[in-house]
Write an enzyme that holds these catalytic residues in place. Sequence first.
Site, PDB file in Angstrom:
ATOM      1  N   GLY A 265      77.743  -7.676  91.091  1.00 34.59           N
ATOM      2  CA  GLY A 265      77.711  -7.053  92.420  1.00 34.59           C
ATOM      3  C   GLY A 265      76.914  -5.762  92.440  1.00 34.59           C
ATOM      4  N   ALA A 266      77.290  -4.836  91.564  1.00 33.03           N
ATOM      5  CA  ALA A 266      76.627  -3.541  91.544  1.00 33.03           C
ATOM      6  C   ALA A 266      77.046  -2.794  90.289  1.00 33.03           C
ATOM      7  CB  ALA A 266      76.992  -2.730  92.779  1.00 33.03           C
ATOM      8  N   MET A 267      76.373  -1.651  90.044  1.00 33.43           N
ATOM      9  CA  MET A 267      76.610  -0.933  88.805  1.00 33.43           C
ATOM     10  C   MET A 267      76.621   0.568  89.057  1.00 33.43           C
ATOM     11  SD  MET A 267      77.213  -1.054  85.649  1.00 33.43           S
ATOM     12  CE  MET A 267      77.550   0.470  84.779  1.00 33.43           C
ATOM     13  N   ASN A 269      75.967   3.367  87.453  1.00 29.58           N
ATOM     14  CA  ASN A 269      75.198   4.340  86.667  1.00 29.58           C
ATOM     15  C   ASN A 269      75.265   5.729  87.287  1.00 29.58           C
ATOM     16  OD1 ASN A 269      73.993   1.901  85.377  1.00 29.58           O
ATOM     17  ND2 ASN A 269      72.985   1.741  87.366  1.00 29.58           N
ATOM     18  N   HIS A 301      83.457   1.107  95.866  1.00 25.39           N
ATOM     19  CA  HIS A 301      83.832   0.845  94.469  1.00 25.39           C
ATOM     20  C   HIS A 301      82.918   1.615  93.511  1.00 25.39           C
ATOM     21  CE1 HIS A 301      85.405  -1.744  91.171  1.00 25.39           C
ATOM     22  NE2 HIS A 301      84.200  -1.537  90.660  1.00 25.39           N
ATOM     23  N   GLU A 302      81.615   1.465  93.683  1.00 26.20           N
ATOM     24  CA  GLU A 302      80.685   2.107  92.737  1.00 26.20           C
ATOM     25  C   GLU A 302      80.748   3.623  92.882  1.00 26.20           C
ATOM     26  OE1 GLU A 302      79.827   0.067  90.601  1.00 26.20           O
ATOM     27  OE2 GLU A 302      80.171  -1.744  91.802  1.00 26.20           O
ATOM     28  N   HIS A 305      83.771   4.994  91.086  1.00 28.00           N
ATOM     29  CA  HIS A 305      83.609   5.023  89.632  1.00 28.00           C
ATOM     30  C   HIS A 305      83.114   6.386  89.137  1.00 28.00           C
ATOM     31  CE1 HIS A 305      84.523   1.223  87.795  1.00 28.00           C
ATOM     32  NE2 HIS A 305      83.628   0.505  88.457  1.00 28.00           N
ATOM     33  N   GLU A 324      88.108  -0.364  85.701  1.00 30.70           N
ATOM     34  CA  GLU A 324      87.900  -1.392  86.731  1.00 30.70           C
ATOM     35  C   GLU A 324      89.158  -1.636  87.574  1.00 30.70           C
ATOM     36  OE1 GLU A 324      85.161  -2.038  87.672  1.00 30.70           O
ATOM     37  OE2 GLU A 324      83.832  -1.695  85.950  1.00 30.70           O
TER      38      GLU A 324
HETATM   39  N1  TRP Z   1      80.774  -1.947  86.252  1.00 28.58           N
HETATM   40  C1  TRP Z   1      80.316  -2.862  87.270  1.00 28.58           C
HETATM   41  C2  TRP Z   1      81.328  -2.773  88.388  1.00 28.58           C
HETATM   42  O1  TRP Z   1      81.267  -1.948  89.203  1.00 28.58           O
HETATM   43  C3  TRP Z   1      80.216  -4.270  86.789  1.00 28.58           C
HETATM   44  C4  TRP Z   1      78.885  -4.738  86.335  1.00 28.58           C
HETATM   45  C5  TRP Z   1      77.731  -4.652  87.008  1.00 28.58           C
HETATM   46  C6  TRP Z   1      78.563  -5.449  85.169  1.00 28.58           C
HETATM   47  N2  TRP Z   1      76.731  -5.297  86.317  1.00 28.58           N
HETATM   48  C7  TRP Z   1      77.235  -5.769  85.187  1.00 28.58           C
HETATM   49  C8  TRP Z   1      79.318  -5.856  84.106  1.00 28.58           C
HETATM   50  C9  TRP Z   1      76.602  -6.492  84.163  1.00 28.58           C
HETATM   51  C10 TRP Z   1      78.712  -6.574  83.087  1.00 28.58           C
HETATM   52  C11 TRP Z   1      77.372  -6.887  83.114  1.00 28.58           C
HETATM   53  O2  TRP Z   1      82.289  -3.446  88.425  1.00 28.58           O
HETATM   54 ZN    ZN Z   2      83.680  -1.572  88.724  1.00 30.96          ZN
END
Ligand code: TRP
Ligand code: ZN
Length: 896
Positions: A265-267, A269, A301-302, A305, A324
Amino acid sequence: MSDTATPTVIRREDYAPPAFLIDAVDLEFDLAPEHTVVKSTLRVRRNPAAKPAPHLELMGEQLEFIGAQIDGNSYENVRAHEHGLTIENVPDAFTLALTGACNPEANTTLSGLYVSSGNFFTQCEAEGFRRITWFLDRPDVMSTYTVTLRADKTACPVLLSNGNLIEAGDLPDGRHYAKWEDPFRKPSYLFALVAGKLVALEERITTSSGKEKLLQVWVEPNDLDKTRHAMDSLIHSIRWDERRFGLELDLDRFMIVAVSDFNMGAMENKGLNIFNTKYVLANPETATDVDFANIEAVVGHEYFHNWTGNRVTCRDWFQLSLKEGLTVFRDQEFSAAMSGGDENEAARATKRIEDVRVLRQMQFAEDAGPMAHPVRPESYVEINNFYTMTVYEKGAEVVRMYQTLFGRDGFRKGMDLYFQRHDGQAVTCDDFRRAMADANGRDLAQFERWYSQAGTPRVTVTTHYDAAAKRCSVTLSQGYANGSPAARDTQKGALLIPFAIGLIGPDGADLPLRLEGESSSSGTTRVLELTETQQTFTFVDVAHKPLPSLLRNFSAPVIVEYDYSNDELAFLLAHDSDPFNRWEAGQRLATRELLALAARAATRQPLAINDALINAFGRVLNDASLSPSFRELALMLPSETYLAEQMAESNPAAVHTARQFVRKGLAAALKSEWLVAYDANLTPGAYEPTPEAAGHRGLKNLALSYLSELDAPADAVRLATAQYSAANNMTDRAAALSALMNAASGAGGDQAKQALEDFYVRFEKEPLVIDKWFSLQATQRGTAQRPTIETVRALMRHPAFNLKNPNRARSLIFSFCAANPAQFHAADGSGYAFWAEQVLALDAINPQVAARLARNLELWRRFTPALRDAMRAALEQVAAQAKSRDVREIVEKALA
Ligand code: TRP
Ligand code: ZN
C-alpha cells in the site's frame, strides 16, 4: 539459495545485538537506469553491548563490488560474497567507504532501487537497503544520514531523499545534484530516495507549537488534478495526532510520493512517504467512495508511523506488530473520528464493523491454517511473508484491548510513558506492554499471552436467570476449537480477555448493571475481565429475564459461542443499543440460514428461504432511524469466502448457490422496498466525498445490486443504464456497470457489453480505473457457456495487461483467484492450473507478489475431497518449480 537447500529459519530466541554500530551514513548516488554507482561512507564502531567479533559482516545482495577504504586508505581484506561483504580484522572505530553499483532498470522485484515509468524509487522495508549498498541492514542499527543525489537534469529534474534539503546545484554534462540531511537517527529500512519527472501539490501549515511546515504530494504531471484529497487527508492526520496523542510533526518538510509500481500500500520512510498510486490519486471521476476512504486511512497510517515506527522503532522484525498493530489501531481510530467525530457512536460503529469484517474473514482464516502465527512470530524464513493479517489486524485488536481495559485516558497515559521512555530507540512488544502496565498501575504479565499464542480463542457463554432472587449469572469459558493448531500447542494458559457485555430487558432497553458485591448499579455496558479458563459473573437487581448482548463493540478478537434463537437474534437486530452487536445479530441470523441452505445445496436438496430473515432484513431496510451506511452494512450478506470457511468441508459451489438463492429471495420479497430505497438515497448535485453522501450512495447502490439479481431484472437494467450515463462520479458509474454485468444473464446483456466498452475507452489513460475494469470482469459471475476463467485468460492477452505491474496483476489474477471463489474453485481444476501458472510466472519477476498469490491455496485441506486433491496437485507443482525463498516458504508450509 539453490533449489534443494532447506531454507534458513530465523528464530526470535536467537536474537543477539549487533557486533558493530553505525552512527553516521553518508551516501552519494550517481543515478543511471542501468548502472547506478553508490558510494557509502559509514562511521563504524564496536558495540559495547555485544560479543566482540574480529570481522565486520555487512549484508548486500545483487551488488557489484567496486572498492573499499578504511580511514581514507584502500583496504584489501574484503571478501565479497552472495550475501554481502566480510571486512576482516577491523579496528574498534573507523570510517569505512564502500563503492558499489546496481542495476535499477533490471530490478523487477520492486525492492531496493528500481525504475518505474522512467523515474527512480526505493523500497527498503524490510530488507531492501542491502540491495542498494552493503550495510548492517537490521532495525536495531540506527544512524543519521546525509544523501547526495546526482542525475541527468532533464531526465530527473526532481531529486528527493529523507529530511531537509541542504544544498542543490548544477554539475557539468547536463547533470545536477541535491544534498539531503535527515537529523533523526533511523534504521536503514526507513531510507528512501526518489528521482525523476514529478510535480507537487504544496501546502504550508503551522503545527500546534507554532512551527511552519511544508507539505508536498509528488506525482506524475498528469495526476496533479488527483492530489487534493491526499493532501487534505495528510492535514487531517497531522491535526488528529496533535489532538488525540499530543504528537507533532517533527520535520520542516513532509513529502508523499506516488508510484504506480509498488508491492504494497505505502511506506513510511522518514519525511518521504512513498505510496502506491492507488492510495494517493483520487478525483470524483476516477475514484470511488471506498477509494477516498482508503486514501484517508493509508495517508493517516503512514503519517502516524512517524511516531509509532520511526521515532520509536522495532528492535528486530519479530517485533513488527509493535509498529504495525499500533499504527493500524491509530489509523482505525483516525478514520472513525473522520467519519463521525469522536462523539458519534453510530458513525464510529460503521468503521468498527468494517474492520471486524476484515479481521474475521481474513485473519481468522490465517490463524486456522498453515501460516498461523502469534502477533509476535517465533520464526520465519522470509520476513516479507510476515506482513500479515495477524501482525497488522490482530495486532491492532491487541492494542485496542489496552484502551478497552484502561479507557482512552489510561491508554493515552501509556502512550505518553512509551514515548518518554523509548523515543529514539529500537524496542520490543514487551516494552510497549510495560509502558501500558506501569502508566496504569497494573500487572499485565498475563496479557503477554496475546503476543505469544497463535489461533483464535473461543469464549463459550452460558447464562442463568433466577427470577425469584433477580440474579443473572454469566459463565464465560475460554479455549480453542478442537483440532486447531492452537489447541494442539502446549497451552500457555488462559488469556486476559476484556469481555464487554450488556443485559437487555423485554422492552428492548438496556438494564442497569450491578455486579454482586457492588454497592449500586452503574452504566449499561460492563467490561468483564476474563482471566481464568472459566469464570462466573453474577449481576444482581436484574428485574426481568434479560437477553445478553455479548462482546459489545467486539471488545476482544475471539469467537463467541452462545445459543441464541432466531427470535432472539431478530430482537437484538431490532433493539441492541450497541450498534456493532445489532449488526452482528443480523449477520448471525443470515449466516445460520445461509449455512443451512449451503448444506442442502451440497446434497442437491430443494431450497426455501426462511421468512424470519426476510422480515428482519425488511425491518432494517425500512428503519429510517438507522443511518444509510449502517443499513448498507446490515443488509450485506456474509461473503462466500467467510461462509465456506464456516462449513465442516468448504464447498464454494454450494455456498454460491445458497447465497445467490438468498440474494434473489431478498431481492424479490423486498422489491418495492429496494426501489423506494434507491430513490430515497439519490445524491443529486456536485459529488461530495463526505461520509453522509457516501452512505446514501452505498445504500442506493446496494439496492441496485439486489435488484439486479431478479430473474426479470428490467428495473435494475433501466436504473443502472440511466445511472451509468448520468454519473458524475466513479462510485455511481462503477456500481451501475457492476449491476448491468450482474443482470447480464437476464435482460442486461447488450447494455452491459456497451457500458464495459464505454468504460474502457473513457478511462483508457487512467491506469487505476483500468484496474477496476479488469477486476470487475475477473470477479463477474460465470455461465455454463462461458466460465469466468475464459474471460480472464483472454484478458491476460489484452494489450493493457502487464504482469510486472503489481496493481494490474492484482486487478486480474488476484481478483479472480481470491475474490471469485465459485469460479476459481471450478470442479475441473481449471482455476488451480491457472493459479500455479501465474505463481510461477510471478516468482521469476517479483517474489513478494508471487508469495501473496501463493497463499491463496493454503486452506486446501479444509475443502471437499475432490477440490482438496486438485489443490494439492497444484501446490506440489509450484513446490517443485518455485525458485524464490518467498514462495517456497508458503507452499512448503501449506504441504507440510
Ligand atoms: N511499513 C509499510 C506499512 O505501512 C508496509 C510496507 C510497504 C512493506 N512496502 C513494503 C512491507 C514492502 C514489506 C515490503 O505498513
Ligand atoms: Zn504500517
